[in-house]
Design an enzyme around this catalytic site. Structure first.
Site, short mmCIF file in Angstrom:
data_model
loop_
_atom_site.label_atom_id
_atom_site.label_comp_id
_atom_site.label_asym_id
_atom_site.label_seq_id
_atom_site.Cartn_x
_atom_site.Cartn_y
_atom_site.Cartn_z
CB SER A 158 -0.89 0.01 1.25
OG SER A 158 -1.49 1.28 1.45
CE1 TYR A 171 -3.78 -1.76 5.21
CE2 TYR A 171 -3.00 0.46 4.77
CZ TYR A 171 -3.54 -0.73 4.32
OH TYR A 171 -3.82 -0.88 2.98
#
Length: 285
Positions: A158, A171
């Protein structure tokens, strides 16, 4: 199904010229970006293996992909944290398909919250799925790819892995780990003189199902949804761009285009970037 990008199937066809066996396994393939990868490949007549935890999405995806032109679609209802089941699914697919050319480790989850407020259980959940799940997928793929002497591993990280904003520690850390793991693989292949390849995709926000099971405070969820649903980019366009980059031999792939600027800013002005990024997050809320 969403409208396909221009020249849909061209990226899958370009990659298929390098891997004429056209055999790919996709985790999280029942929806979102995982399904978009599979659809791009199906249009180029790849044989597909899909792993997902949702039986209804998995069955519908398989039917749609066959209609799009996939040579064959095999499905596995499993979780990437199930090392035995996941590994067996990849092995079984490779055996039935006669090999494995492309492994797409796409499955992932989202967690948000400040460092001290995020429960350790949520850290374990994110790291088990986003990191150990990718490790398991890589290892399972390599068991077939090494004897073949060829193959490509595509790991989906990401933009959060390099643009690590505040209150997203679990995350961010998990996605940064995926970038590091992929770069490690690239170097190991280089040292071996191997024909194996690895690519890491670092997508920014666009509409997917990532937030469906996210663990986050309400304010973080609102900000994430605003970014996600405010984007005109699509999973289909992301899959097309990422697979095109794979066909071109790239290691790092950042999409959509506006996130490339973040990638460059972080690399060239790291200290300034860490002061600037939190201000942008505040504007998104």
């Amino acid at each position: 199904m969403a409208a396909p990008p221009p020249r849909a199937g061209a990226a899958g066809a370009a990659l298929g010229q390098q891997y004429p066996g056209r055999r790919a396994f996709v985790t999280g393939g029942g929806s979102g970006l995982g399904y978009a990868f599979a659809a791009e490949l199906a249009r180029a007549q790849w044989t597909l293996g899909l792993l997902d935890r949702d039986p209804q999405r998995l069955a519908q995806a398989a039917a749609d992909l066959r209609a799009l032109g996939a040579r064959a679609v095999e499905t596995c209802l499993a979780d990437v944290t199930d090392e035995t089941g996941f590994t067996r699914a990849v092995e079984t697919f490779a055996l039935q398909a006669g090999g494995l050319d492309l492994m797409i480790n796409n499955a992932g989850v989202a967690v948000a919250g400040s460092m001290d407020a995020t429960p350790l259980a949520d850290w374990h959940w994110a790291l088990d799925i986003n990191v150990i799940g990718v490790v398991t997928g890589c290892r399972a793929a390599l068991a077939t790819m090494r004897p073949q002497g060829t193959g490509l591993i595509l790991n989906v990280a990401s933009a959060a892995g390099f643009a690590s904003g505040p209150k997203m520690g679990a995350y961010n850390a998990s996605k940064a780990a995926v970038i590091a793991l992929t770069e490690t693989l690239v170097q190991e292949f280089e040292l071996e003189g191997s024909r194996l390849r690895a690519t890491v995709a670092m997508p920014g926000f666009f509409p997917t199902r990532l937030l469906d099971e996210a663990r986050a405070p309400d304010d973080a969820m609102r900000a994430a949804r605003k970014l996600m649903h405010g984007s005109s980019y699509t999973a289909e366009r992301a899959a097309f761009a990422i697979l095109s980059a794979c066909a071109a031999g790239r290691v790092h792939v950042v999409v959509p285009k506006q996130y490339v600027q973040l990638w460059r800013l972080k690399r060239f002005f790291p200290t300034w970037f860490l002061r600037w990024l939190p201000k942008q997050r505040g504007r998104a809320q």
